[in-house]
Design a protein around this motif. Structure first.
Motif, PDB file in Angstrom:
ATOM      1  N   GLY A  20       0.933  -1.147  -0.508  1.00 19.11           N
ATOM      2  CA  GLY A  20      -0.346   0.319  -0.040  1.00 19.11           C
ATOM      3  C   GLY A  20       0.299   1.068  -0.160  1.00 19.11           C
ATOM      4  O   GLY A  20      -0.048   2.381  -0.161  1.00 19.11           O
ATOM      5  N   GLN A  21       1.717   1.248   0.560  1.00 16.06           N
ATOM      6  CA  GLN A  21       2.870   2.513   0.651  1.00 16.06           C
ATOM      7  C   GLN A  21       3.901   2.902  -0.902  1.00 16.06           C
ATOM      8  O   GLN A  21       4.077   3.190  -1.236  1.00 16.06           O
ATOM      9  CB  GLN A  21       4.064   2.280   1.696  1.00 16.06           C
ATOM     10  N   LEU A  22       3.912   1.627  -1.500  1.00 23.62           N
ATOM     11  CA  LEU A  22       4.326   1.937  -3.263  1.00 23.62           C
ATOM     12  C   LEU A  22       3.638   2.339  -5.004  1.00 23.62           C
ATOM     13  O   LEU A  22       2.321   1.997  -4.588  1.00 23.62           O
ATOM     14  CB  LEU A  22       5.287   0.272  -3.286  1.00 23.62           C
ATOM     15  N   SER A  23       4.315   2.767  -4.780  1.00 24.46           N
ATOM     16  CA  SER A  23       3.627   3.478  -6.034  1.00 24.46           C
ATOM     17  C   SER A  23       4.425   2.389  -7.563  1.00 24.46           C
ATOM     18  O   SER A  23       5.412   2.047  -7.153  1.00 24.46           O
ATOM     19  CB  SER A  23       4.723   4.927  -6.763  1.00 24.46           C
ATOM     20  N   PRO A  24       4.356   2.203  -8.433  1.00 23.57           N
ATOM     21  CA  PRO A  24       4.595   2.071  -9.822  1.00 23.57           C
ATOM     22  C   PRO A  24       6.099   2.012 -10.319  1.00 23.57           C
ATOM     23  O   PRO A  24       6.688   1.142 -10.527  1.00 23.57           O
ATOM     24  CB  PRO A  24       3.694   2.060 -10.908  1.00 23.57           C
TER      25      PRO A  24
END
Length: 297
Positions: free
Chosen positions: A19-23
């Motif tokens: 939930g804390q990562l971006s693509p």
């Protein structure tokens, strides 16, 4: 993770909350490395992955890098089911991990942890370890790993008792809790008593590092309902609530200083420092100083 490390001891293993990562961040982690080598990327709570991230991971799963192992955990509920099903259709291997419901299953889990690593642990030792560390599977697994690292792999009830002696009366968590709320006299008293009754310095150092790290993670997440933050942070609500209470009086700079002190302490204690008790005492002073330096809110 174990298979990757068995193939290459230098394997780079990284763990993140989905939930804390971006693509973009994931693409960078999964892209070919200039230095080569095997990598393992663990994304916990895959059900919390945003739509764009899930799409990127599904695209990667269809044509993965042979030197990169992607592990995504999912609790098996309805949330994020389409993502989990998509990974399976792309060829991902599914490893069911049933929730442990009773002491018998947890005891079996402990014994399996030792067996997989080439160690040995009888039922009495497993029960003693559970009594010492509680029922959280991550803490249990970490305790098994630590005992394997600090012993010859043959763990008995006597070994567990010696390692965790005095834990019921005072433990590393007692020391860490006092240090994190700025109670320097209480932290030092707890530390000296723990060392006096024979508590091993390693779990004390681990508890201090965990205390600082947990408060830092919870503080960075901002104010919120502990139950709503639980899935995002990957920790139980009660632990988040306690960390929120302990975060009062801390500033970001103070937490950075405290994390540095805890890391130095861990290196000293686990690296065979001549006086591990002194290393722990110095860390307690450093954490207290970092908190005072932040000022009260």
């Amino acid at each position: 993770m174990e298979a990757a490390r068995a193939a290459d001891p230098g394997t780079d293993v990284r763990e993140y909350e989905a939930g804390q990562l971006s693509p973009g961040e994931v693409a960078e982690m999964l892209s070919p490395s200039l230095f080569g080598g095997r990598r393992v990327l663990v994304l916990r709570n895959g059900q919390d992955a945003r739509k764009e991230l899930a799409a990127a991971l599904l695209a990667y799963a269809k044509s993965p890098d042979p030197d990169v192992t992607l592990i995504v955990t999912h609790p098996g509920g309805a949330k994020g089911k389409a993502f989990a099903d998509g990974l399976q259709k792309a060829g991902a291997t599914v490893v069911p991990a049933m929730k442990l419901k009773n002491d018998r299953e947890r005891t079996a889990f402990v014994r399996d942890e030792f067996r997989r690593a080439g160690g040995r642990c009888d039922e009495a030792a497993a029960a003693a370890l559970l009594a010492a560390v509680g029922n959280d599977l991550r803490e249990i697994a970490a305790a098994c790993s630590q005992l394997l690292a600090d012993t010859d792999g043959k763990v008995t009830e006597a070994v567990v008792a010696r390692y965790y002696r005095g834990r019921a009366e005072v433990s590393g968590f007692t020391v860490a809790d006092a240090a994190m709320v700025g109670d320097l006299p209480g932290a030092l008293e707890a530390l000296r008593w723990a060392l006096h009754v024979g508590v091993d310095p390693v779990p004390i150092a681990d508890a201090l590092a965990d205390g600082v790290r947990t408060v830092a993670r919870v503080a960075s997440a901002g104010k919120g309902n502990p139950y709503q933050l639980a899935s995002t942070l990957g920790m139980p609500a009660w632990k988040i609530q306690r960390a929120q209470e302990r975060s009062r009086g801390w500033t970001p700079d103070g937490l950075v200083d405290a994390m540095r002190a805890a890391a130095d302490c861990n290196a000293a204690v686990k690296g065979g420092a001549e006086d591990r008790g002194f290393a722990l005492e110095r860390a307690v002073f450093a954490v207290a100083t970092a908190r005072r330096g932040g000022g009260a809110r």
